[in-house]
Scaffold this active site. Structure first.
Site, mmCIF file in Angstrom:
data_model
loop_
_atom_site.group_PDB
_atom_site.id
_atom_site.type_symbol
_atom_site.label_atom_id
_atom_site.label_comp_id
_atom_site.label_asym_id
_atom_site.label_seq_id
_atom_site.Cartn_x
_atom_site.Cartn_y
_atom_site.Cartn_z
ATOM 1 N N ASP A 138 0.792 -1.230 0.000
ATOM 2 C CA ASP A 138 0.000 0.000 0.000
ATOM 3 C C ASP A 138 0.829 1.289 0.000
ATOM 4 O O ASP A 138 0.609 2.164 -0.820
ATOM 5 C CB ASP A 138 -0.964 -0.036 1.199
ATOM 6 C CG ASP A 138 -1.913 1.140 1.221
ATOM 7 O OD1 ASP A 138 -2.218 1.644 0.139
ATOM 8 O OD2 ASP A 138 -2.347 1.546 2.313
ATOM 9 N N CYS A 196 -22.855 -2.998 -16.899
ATOM 10 C CA CYS A 196 -23.224 -2.611 -15.524
ATOM 11 C C CYS A 196 -22.672 -1.218 -15.221
ATOM 12 O O CYS A 196 -21.583 -0.852 -15.659
ATOM 13 C CB CYS A 196 -22.647 -3.634 -14.541
ATOM 14 S SG CYS A 196 -22.919 -3.209 -12.809
ATOM 15 N N CYS A 199 -22.069 0.866 -9.695
ATOM 16 C CA CYS A 199 -21.181 1.631 -8.802
ATOM 17 C C CYS A 199 -21.235 3.120 -9.146
ATOM 18 O O CYS A 199 -21.258 3.970 -8.243
ATOM 19 C CB CYS A 199 -19.752 1.093 -8.879
ATOM 20 S SG CYS A 199 -19.090 0.974 -10.546
ATOM 21 N N CYS A 223 -14.381 11.980 -3.596
ATOM 22 C CA CYS A 223 -14.611 10.648 -3.013
ATOM 23 C C CYS A 223 -14.649 10.715 -1.479
ATOM 24 O O CYS A 223 -13.771 11.298 -0.846
ATOM 25 C CB CYS A 223 -13.512 9.699 -3.488
ATOM 26 S SG CYS A 223 -13.629 8.062 -2.751
ATOM 27 N N CYS A 250 -15.455 4.693 2.712
ATOM 28 C CA CYS A 250 -16.753 4.469 2.069
ATOM 29 C C CYS A 250 -16.672 3.142 1.317
ATOM 30 O O CYS A 250 -15.678 2.862 0.660
ATOM 31 C CB CYS A 250 -17.055 5.617 1.105
ATOM 32 S SG CYS A 250 -18.485 5.350 0.037
ATOM 33 N N CYS A 253 -19.407 1.755 -3.453
ATOM 34 C CA CYS A 253 -19.205 1.262 -4.823
ATOM 35 C C CYS A 253 -18.760 -0.204 -4.847
ATOM 36 O O CYS A 253 -18.789 -0.847 -5.900
ATOM 37 C CB CYS A 253 -18.252 2.158 -5.617
ATOM 38 S SG CYS A 253 -16.655 2.401 -4.844
ATOM 39 N N CYS A 257 -21.694 -3.768 -5.973
ATOM 40 C CA CYS A 257 -21.147 -4.513 -7.114
ATOM 41 C C CYS A 257 -21.696 -5.945 -7.119
ATOM 42 O O CYS A 257 -21.585 -6.654 -6.117
ATOM 43 C CB CYS A 257 -19.616 -4.538 -7.029
ATOM 44 S SG CYS A 257 -18.879 -5.457 -8.402
#
Ligand code: SF4
Ligand code: SF4
Length: 362
Positions: A138, A196, A199, A223, A250, A253, A257
């Protein structure tokens, strides 16, 4: 160094990674990362907001993992599942509780994933002899999702998450960059987003935007994850009312899915929540020491005490609950000017909501 020693196959690497606690594993090759141009464009468009660690001199390092380990010859990409059996945020209706993003419920994943990748490196050294390696989780300047896609772990969805067809998208990603000449994956997972757009439609702040290449990207400045975790200081007033009761991150999204319907669930107890949706009233009353004690072992600490209280104030303003007025009024006198200002906004917002709900003239 490696002469006469076996180089493990992809299946053997998957087995070693599974033994180290990683449900997904694959090998990406070395060379310029194909998505680097997209990343650079995203930065140029200003979508990184104030995240300086993405835009400063470290940005260029993401072009090629050999910037981090010059003798690198392969990248082992892993995914560690963190999903639990708890409800999704889109199913959770208690208006007096705040939402903490799923990934942040348990122990800090950096430590957990580092330990797993160290174990994997040790197992490989026992098999192949000594080699050079570097762990990235990360924080390193690496395009993790692009590498994971190249390694065959899944596709990058319109919500910009890596999605595995069988297991969903609730994965922490990590990399072991190695000097081993491992055979890279040569079969990319098919993109199964199709027509689709759930999201995009569900995002409360319209943060998922079209990119010039026809794919999608996140404008971080909109966001809720960025607003509640990375942004210090004032949140744009226009956005506050759309942030719901998110006090850290959050999940929307990912919650909506279809590939996360019946998504795999981890057996790792380290990611189990203490209280995944704590009472807003309780959060508003936390002292700095209590905040540290409650969240120090988890990723939530990253928001810092004052930023977190600011988020709690916004969430209370969006709660629609009259019981939040009293704790909010206390926060309007907070020593931190940002917390106090957001609490005042929240009082006005809540009073106006309650007036209109009761049909009182405003
Ligand atoms: S995390 Fe939330 S705010 Fe950010 S893009 Fe996804 S749904 Fe939108
Ligand atoms: S919600 Fe639909 S469009 Fe968005 S990532 Fe999932 S499958 Fe793709």
């Amino acid at each position: 160094m490696l002469q006469g020693l076996a180089i493990p196959t992809g299946a053997e690497i998957e087995a070693l990674a599974a033994a180290a606690g990683c449900e997904l594993a694959g090998v990406a090759g070395i060379g310029p990362v194909a998505d680097f141009g997209r990343f650079a464009g995203w930065v140029e468009r200003g979508y990184a907001g104030r995240m300086g660690y993405l835009t400063d001199h470290r940005a260029a390092l993401r072009a090629d993992v050999r910037e981090l380990l010059p003798p690198a010859r392969s990248v082992i990409c892993v995914g560690k599942l963190y999903n639990g059996p708890e409800p999704y945020s889109t199913e959770f209706t208690d208006t007096e509780r705040g939402w903490i993003a799923r990934y942040a419920w348990g122990e800090d994943y950096h430590r957990v994933l580092r330990a797993a990748l160290s174990e994997l490196a040790g197992a490989l050294e026992r098999l192949c002899g000594p080699f050079e390696w570097k762990i990235c989780v990360d924080t390193a300047p690496v395009l993790e999702r692009s590498l994971a896609r190249d390694a065959g772990l899944g596709w990058i969805g319109k919500n910009t998450c890596l999605i595995n067809q069988a297991r969903g998208s609730w994965f922490f990603l990590g990399e072991l960059i190695t000097s081993l000449p491992l055979l890279p994956n040569d079969r990319l997972a098919a993109d199964r987003c199709g027509n689709c757009a759930r999201c995009i439609e569900a995002c409360p702040t319209a943060a998922i935007v079209g990119a010039p290449d026809g794919r999608y990207e996140i404008d971080s400045r909109l966001c809720i994850s960025y607003l509640t975790i990375e942004l210090r200081g004032q949140v744009d007033e226009e956005l506050r009312g759309r942030m719901g009761r998110h006090v850290f991150g959050c999940d929307i999204c990912q919650d909506v899915c279809p590939w996360n319907r019946g998504a795999a669930v981890t057996e790792a107890g380290v990611f189990a929540p203490g209280d995944f949706a704590p009472s807003l009233e309780r959060l508003a009353g936390l002292s700095e020491d209590e905040f540290q004690a409650m969240f120090k072992p988890t990723p939530v600490e990253r928001a810092r005490y004052r930023g977190f209280l600011r988020n709690v104030a916004i969430a209370m303003g969006n709660s629609g609950s009259a019981r939040m007025l009293e704790p909010l009024l206390k926060l309007t006198a907070h020593a931190d000017a940002v917390v106090a200002e957001h609490a005042s906004w929240a009082v006005r917002t809540l009073e106006s909501y309650l007036d209109s709900a009761l049909g009182r003239p405003q």
